[in-house]
Design a protein around this motif. Sequence first.
Motif, short mmCIF file in Angstrom:
data_model
loop_
_atom_site.label_atom_id
_atom_site.label_comp_id
_atom_site.label_asym_id
_atom_site.label_seq_id
_atom_site.Cartn_x
_atom_site.Cartn_y
_atom_site.Cartn_z
N LYS A 183 0.81 -1.32 0.03
CA LYS A 183 0.10 0.03 0.11
C LYS A 183 0.92 1.18 0.11
CE LYS A 183 -4.17 -1.75 2.51
NZ LYS A 183 -4.83 -1.74 3.75
N ILE A 184 1.80 1.24 0.97
CA ILE A 184 2.87 2.48 1.01
C ILE A 184 3.62 2.64 -0.28
CG2 ILE A 184 4.54 3.52 2.26
CD1 ILE A 184 3.10 2.38 4.71
N GLU A 185 4.29 1.59 -0.92
CA GLU A 185 4.98 1.77 -2.03
C GLU A 185 3.96 2.14 -3.29
OE1 GLU A 185 7.91 -0.77 -4.79
OE2 GLU A 185 6.57 -2.15 -3.23
N LYS A 186 2.60 1.83 -3.19
CA LYS A 186 1.98 2.13 -4.45
C LYS A 186 1.61 3.49 -4.26
CE LYS A 186 -2.47 1.30 -6.44
NZ LYS A 186 -3.67 0.22 -6.53
N ALA A 187 1.37 3.81 -2.85
CA ALA A 187 1.01 5.37 -2.60
C ALA A 187 2.21 6.30 -3.18
CB ALA A 187 0.63 5.68 -1.42
N VAL A 188 3.23 5.93 -2.73
CA VAL A 188 4.62 6.74 -2.95
C VAL A 188 4.85 6.95 -4.55
CG1 VAL A 188 6.94 7.03 -2.67
CG2 VAL A 188 5.60 6.39 -0.68
N LYS A 189 4.67 5.87 -5.15
CA LYS A 189 4.88 5.80 -6.54
C LYS A 189 3.61 6.62 -7.29
CE LYS A 189 7.90 1.74 -6.86
NZ LYS A 189 7.90 0.10 -7.38
N SER A 190 2.48 6.67 -6.73
CA SER A 190 1.54 7.40 -7.59
C SER A 190 1.71 8.81 -7.29
CB SER A 190 0.22 6.91 -6.90
OG SER A 190 0.09 7.73 -5.54
N PHE A 191 2.58 9.55 -6.48
CA PHE A 191 2.87 10.85 -6.46
C PHE A 191 3.13 11.41 -7.84
CE2 PHE A 191 5.32 14.61 -5.97
CZ PHE A 191 4.60 15.51 -5.27
N LYS A 192 2.41 12.45 -7.98
CA LYS A 192 2.58 13.39 -9.38
C LYS A 192 2.19 14.84 -9.23
CE LYS A 192 -1.76 12.03 -11.42
NZ LYS A 192 -2.53 11.61 -12.41
#
Length: 194
Positions: A183-192
């Motif tokens: 969940k955390i990895e997905k959230a961080v990678k979604s940053f734009k």
Amino acid sequence: MQCQAKRRQVLLGTTFAAFSFPEIYSNIALAENEGFRDFTDDVNKFQISIPLDWQVGAGEPSGFKSVTAFYPEEGFSSISVVITGLGPDFTKMESFGKVEAFAETLVSGLDRSWQRPAGVSAKLIDCKSSKGLYYIEYSLQKPGESMKHLYSALGMATNGWYNRLYTVTGQFQEEESDKYSSKIEKAVKSFKFI
């Protein structure tokens, strides 16, 4: 008569299926984001996908600094977006050096395992650069405490007056890995930036 009724059912069924397909397709697209919601900060011009059940907290901006945090109701995991002002000589991430050198400097600056008594142990796990952002994965462990795992994304943008460094950091403790890691990895990678 019976043949016409069957033909009508087939035609209606085909027409129904044809018009239903876009709906089925959009449900599939939504399922990919299931369990996440987009958080958009129009003032600071960023967007990030966070778990649906996480809380949002924002600190009062002070000068050139802004903090927004996301966290579950229980546990020690969190994601934060910290925005700090930069001088005019920092115009892109490479102003800090290549991602490998930057990540090594960051993590080695946190490491205090060489002290007596030993302090925080920091280990670089991975780093990469993609689309103007630096992604860094590392761990921290204080003596006698459980290990913290961290994912960070760093990027630079301007608000028209000055350059700003955006640091997105998601962290979880080792024992919460199964529950929060993906969940955390997905959230961080979604940053734009928006």
